[in-house]
Design a protein around this motif. Structure first.
Motif, PDB file in Angstrom:
ATOM      1  N   ALA A  36       0.818  -1.223   0.000  1.00  0.00           N
ATOM      2  CA  ALA A  36       0.000   0.000   0.000  1.00  0.00           C
ATOM      3  C   ALA A  36       0.850   1.271   0.000  1.00  0.00           C
ATOM      4  N   GLY A  37       2.177   1.131   0.051  1.00  0.00           N
ATOM      5  CA  GLY A  37       3.061   2.273  -0.152  1.00  0.00           C
ATOM      6  C   GLY A  37       3.577   2.957   1.094  1.00  0.00           C
ATOM      7  N   ILE A  38       3.769   2.207   2.172  1.00  0.00           N
ATOM      8  CA  ILE A  38       4.180   2.823   3.426  1.00  0.00           C
ATOM      9  C   ILE A  38       5.548   3.514   3.302  1.00  0.00           C
ATOM     10  N   TYR A  39       6.491   2.870   2.656  1.00  0.00           N
ATOM     11  CA  TYR A  39       7.844   3.457   2.555  1.00  0.00           C
ATOM     12  C   TYR A  39       7.807   4.762   1.766  1.00  0.00           C
ATOM     13  N   GLU A  40       7.138   4.730   0.623  1.00  0.00           N
ATOM     14  CA  GLU A  40       7.055   5.912  -0.236  1.00  0.00           C
ATOM     15  C   GLU A  40       6.330   7.054   0.463  1.00  0.00           C
ATOM     16  N   LYS A  41       5.308   6.725   1.238  1.00  0.00           N
ATOM     17  CA  LYS A  41       4.512   7.739   1.930  1.00  0.00           C
ATOM     18  C   LYS A  41       5.307   8.408   3.051  1.00  0.00           C
ATOM     19  N   SER A  71     -14.828   6.072  12.836  1.00  0.00           N
ATOM     20  CA  SER A  71     -14.784   6.309  11.397  1.00  0.00           C
ATOM     21  C   SER A  71     -13.357   6.586  10.930  1.00  0.00           C
ATOM     22  N   TYR A  72     -13.162   6.480   9.636  1.00  0.00           N
ATOM     23  CA  TYR A  72     -11.875   6.781   9.008  1.00  0.00           C
ATOM     24  C   TYR A  72     -11.473   8.219   9.289  1.00  0.00           C
ATOM     25  N   ARG A  73     -12.420   9.139   9.156  1.00  0.00           N
ATOM     26  CA  ARG A  73     -12.113  10.560   9.359  1.00  0.00           C
ATOM     27  C   ARG A  73     -11.817  10.857  10.832  1.00  0.00           C
ATOM     28  N   GLU A  74     -12.583  10.260  11.745  1.00  0.00           N
ATOM     29  CA  GLU A  74     -12.305  10.441  13.180  1.00  0.00           C
ATOM     30  C   GLU A  74     -10.917   9.922  13.535  1.00  0.00           C
ATOM     31  N   SER A  75     -10.531   8.820  12.907  1.00  0.00           N
ATOM     32  CA  SER A  75      -9.213   8.233  13.167  1.00  0.00           C
ATOM     33  C   SER A  75      -8.104   9.144  12.652  1.00  0.00           C
ATOM     34  N   HIS A  76      -8.316   9.741  11.488  1.00  0.00           N
ATOM     35  CA  HIS A  76      -7.340  10.715  10.989  1.00  0.00           C
ATOM     36  C   HIS A  76      -7.197  11.883  11.956  1.00  0.00           C
ATOM     37  N   LEU A  77      -8.314  12.381  12.452  1.00  0.00           N
ATOM     38  CA  LEU A  77      -8.269  13.488  13.414  1.00  0.00           C
ATOM     39  C   LEU A  77      -7.469  13.086  14.650  1.00  0.00           C
ATOM     40  N   ALA A  78      -7.723  11.878  15.153  1.00  0.00           N
ATOM     41  CA  ALA A  78      -6.987  11.386  16.329  1.00  0.00           C
ATOM     42  C   ALA A  78      -5.490  11.354  16.062  1.00  0.00           C
ATOM     43  N   MET A  79      -5.109  10.833  14.899  1.00  0.00           N
ATOM     44  CA  MET A  79      -3.684  10.744  14.560  1.00  0.00           C
ATOM     45  C   MET A  79      -3.075  12.138  14.380  1.00  0.00           C
ATOM     46  N   GLU A  80      -3.812  13.041  13.750  1.00  0.00           N
ATOM     47  CA  GLU A  80      -3.322  14.408  13.540  1.00  0.00           C
ATOM     48  C   GLU A  80      -3.107  15.130  14.865  1.00  0.00           C
ATOM     49  N   MET A  81      -4.023  14.914  15.801  1.00  0.00           N
ATOM     50  CA  MET A  81      -3.882  15.540  17.120  1.00  0.00           C
ATOM     51  C   MET A  81      -2.698  14.957  17.884  1.00  0.00           C
ATOM     52  N   THR A  97      -7.967  -1.931   3.826  1.00  0.00           N
ATOM     53  CA  THR A  97      -7.570  -1.798   5.230  1.00  0.00           C
ATOM     54  C   THR A  97      -6.094  -1.429   5.351  1.00  0.00           C
ATOM     55  N   ALA A  98      -5.261  -2.041   4.514  1.00  0.00           N
ATOM     56  CA  ALA A  98      -3.836  -1.693   4.522  1.00  0.00           C
ATOM     57  C   ALA A  98      -3.637  -0.245   4.081  1.00  0.00           C
ATOM     58  N   MET A  99      -4.410   0.207   3.105  1.00  0.00           N
ATOM     59  CA  MET A  99      -4.301   1.598   2.657  1.00  0.00           C
ATOM     60  C   MET A  99      -4.747   2.563   3.753  1.00  0.00           C
ATOM     61  N   ALA A 100      -5.778   2.168   4.507  1.00  0.00           N
ATOM     62  CA  ALA A 100      -6.211   2.989   5.641  1.00  0.00           C
ATOM     63  C   ALA A 100      -5.103   3.051   6.691  1.00  0.00           C
ATOM     64  N   ALA A 101      -4.454   1.917   6.939  1.00  0.00           N
ATOM     65  CA  ALA A 101      -3.352   1.878   7.914  1.00  0.00           C
ATOM     66  C   ALA A 101      -2.227   2.822   7.497  1.00  0.00           C
ATOM     67  N   VAL A 102      -1.866   2.790   6.227  1.00  0.00           N
ATOM     68  CA  VAL A 102      -0.790   3.662   5.721  1.00  0.00           C
ATOM     69  C   VAL A 102      -1.168   5.135   5.876  1.00  0.00           C
ATOM     70  N   ALA A 103      -2.399   5.464   5.546  1.00  0.00           N
ATOM     71  CA  ALA A 103      -2.849   6.855   5.668  1.00  0.00           C
ATOM     72  C   ALA A 103      -2.814   7.321   7.119  1.00  0.00           C
ATOM     73  N   LEU A 104      -3.209   6.455   8.041  1.00  0.00           N
ATOM     74  CA  LEU A 104      -3.211   6.819   9.458  1.00  0.00           C
ATOM     75  C   LEU A 104      -1.780   6.928  10.009  1.00  0.00           C
ATOM     76  N   MET A 105      -0.913   6.035   9.599  1.00  0.00           N
ATOM     77  CA  MET A 105       0.501   6.133   9.999  1.00  0.00           C
ATOM     78  C   MET A 105       1.084   7.464   9.537  1.00  0.00           C
ATOM     79  N   SER A 106       0.744   7.820   8.320  1.00  0.00           N
ATOM     80  CA  SER A 106       1.251   9.062   7.748  1.00  0.00           C
ATOM     81  C   SER A 106       0.789  10.271   8.549  1.00  0.00           C
ATOM     82  N   SER A 107      -0.496  10.293   8.933  1.00  0.00           N
ATOM     83  CA  SER A 107      -1.013  11.399   9.755  1.00  0.00           C
ATOM     84  C   SER A 107      -0.350  11.428  11.122  1.00  0.00           C
TER      85      SER A 107
END
Length: 298
Positions: free
Chosen positions: A30-35, A246-256, A281-291
Motif C-alpha cells: 500500500a506504499g508505506i515506505y514511499e509515503k 470512522s476513518y475521518r475520526e481516526s485521521h483526526l486522532a492521529m493528527e492531534m 484496510t492496509a491503505m487505511a493503515a498507511v494513511a493513518l501512519m502518515s497522519s
C-alpha cells in the motif's frame, strides 16, 4: 535528524484465522515506505522478523494457544525494537495479530520510566488464561504488559510489568469479556468506549487523552488495531465489530497526536488481506501512519 525504522512482525500465532501474517506485506504494498520517506531525514525498512510456518499447539496446562512460540517470537521482536530505539530512531512495527504488542512493549518500555500506552481498539485485550473464552493470546497483550498472565509472556525482556494501569488509555472499545470489565474497574484504567467517542466527540477524547498522558509519562506508545475502525472503513480484520470509529475520526486522532508530539513509538496490527477488499484496510493503515507521523494537507 529525524529517523524512522520500520519492522514487520508477520505473526498469526495469537489467534486462529490465517492471513494476518500477510499484514506487513499488504501495508508495504500500500506504499508505506514511499509515503513516509518524505517525512523523515532517514528511513530504514528492516524487513520482517522470521516466524516460519509452525503448527498450532495448545499448552496443556494453561490452554493457551501457541504459548511457547509467541513467547519466543515476542522476545525476538523486543530485542529488535530495543535496538531501534538505541539508534535514536522512531520504531514503527507492522503486524501481525495483536499479540505482537507483547514484544513491542517489552522492547519499548525499558527505555522509559513511565511509559504511556494508547490502545486504539475495539477490544480491551485484557484477558488472562483464567478469563479468556478462547485461549487466544491476541486477546491478552495489554494484560501481559501489566504483568498479568503466564510468566513466559510477562517475563519477556527480563522485567515486569511493562506499563502501569494509570498510564494506559483505551479508545474505541466496544467489545469486552466479563473478566476484562472486572479488571478495568479494579485497576481504574482510563477507557473511552464508543459511547464516549459518540457523546464527547473525538476532539475532546483526544484532548483529554493527551492531557492525561502528558502529565504522567515520559514517552507514549500507540498500539492501533485496525478493528478499532468501523468495518465499513477497515473490512480486512479478523475480529470486526460494527459501530466503530470512522476513518475521518481516526485521521483526526492521529493528527492531534502528531501535533502533541507525545508519541514515541507505534504499531499497527490485525491487517488481514485475505479478508480485505482491494487492500482497503492496509491503505487505511498507511494513511493513518502518515497522519500520526506528521503528514499534513497544507
Amino acid at each position: 535528524m529525524r529517523k524512522l525504522s520500520i519492522i514487520g512482525m508477520p505473526m498469526d500465532l495469537g489467534q486462529m484465522r490465517r492471513g494476518v501474517d500477510m499484514g506487513p506485506s499488504a501495508i508495504r504494498y500500500a506504499g508505506i515506505y514511499e509515503k513516509l520517506k518524505m517525512l523523515f531525514d532517514k528511513i530504514h525498512d528492516m524487513g520482517d522478523i522470521q516466524i516460519g510456518r509452525p503448527e498450532t499447539k495448545v499448552d496443556a496446562e494453561s490452554n493457551l494457544r501457541n504459548l511457547e512460540l509467541v513467547a519466543e517470537k515476542s522476545e525476538l521482536l523486543a530485542r529488535e525494537v530495543d535496538k531501534i530505539i538505541e539508534t535514536g530512531a522512531f520504531p514503527l512495527v507492522l503486524g501481525g495479530d495483536h499479540s505482537i504488542a507483547i514484544g513491542t512493549l517489552a522492547g519499548v518500555s525499558k527505555h522509559y520510566k513511565n511509559l504511556g500506552v494508547i490502545w486504539y481498539d475495539a477490544h480491551g485485550d485484557l484477558n488472562t488464561a483464567e478469563t479468556s473464552p478462547s485461549g487466544n493470546i491476541h486477546g491478552m497483550p495489554l494484560a501481559v504488559s501489566l504483568g498479568l498472565g503466564h510468566e513466559l509472556l510477562t517475563g519477556i525482556g527480563g522485567f515486569s510489568p511493562k506499563v502501569k494501569p494509570e498510564n494506559i488509555v483505551l479508545i474505541g472499545i466496544r467489545a469486552l469479556d466479563q473478566g476484562e470489565k472486572d479488571l478495568i474497574r479494579k485497576l481504574g484504567i482510563k477507557v473511552y468506549t464508543m459511547h464516549e467517542v459518540d457523546r464527547l466527540g473525538m476532539t475532546r477524547v483526544m484532548e483529554e487523552t493527551i492531557s492525561h498522558l502528558k502529565e504522567r509519562t515520559d514517552g507514549v506508545h500507540l498500539s492501533l488495531d485496525l478493528d478499532g475502525l468501523d468495518p465499513v472503513d477497515a473490512p480486512g480484520v479478523g475480529t470486526p465489530v460494527t459501530g466503530g470509529i470512522s476513518y475521518r475520526e481516526s485521521h483526526l486522532a492521529m493528527e492531534m497526536l502528531a501535533e502533541s508530539g507525545i508519541v514515541t513509538s507505534a504499531e499497527f496490527v490485525e491487517v488481514n488481506p485475505i479478508l480485505d477488499e482491494k487492500n482497503k484496510t492496509a491503505m487505511a493503515a498507511v494513511a493513518l501512519m502518515s497522519s500520526l507521523l506528521g503528514d499534513k494537507l497544507l
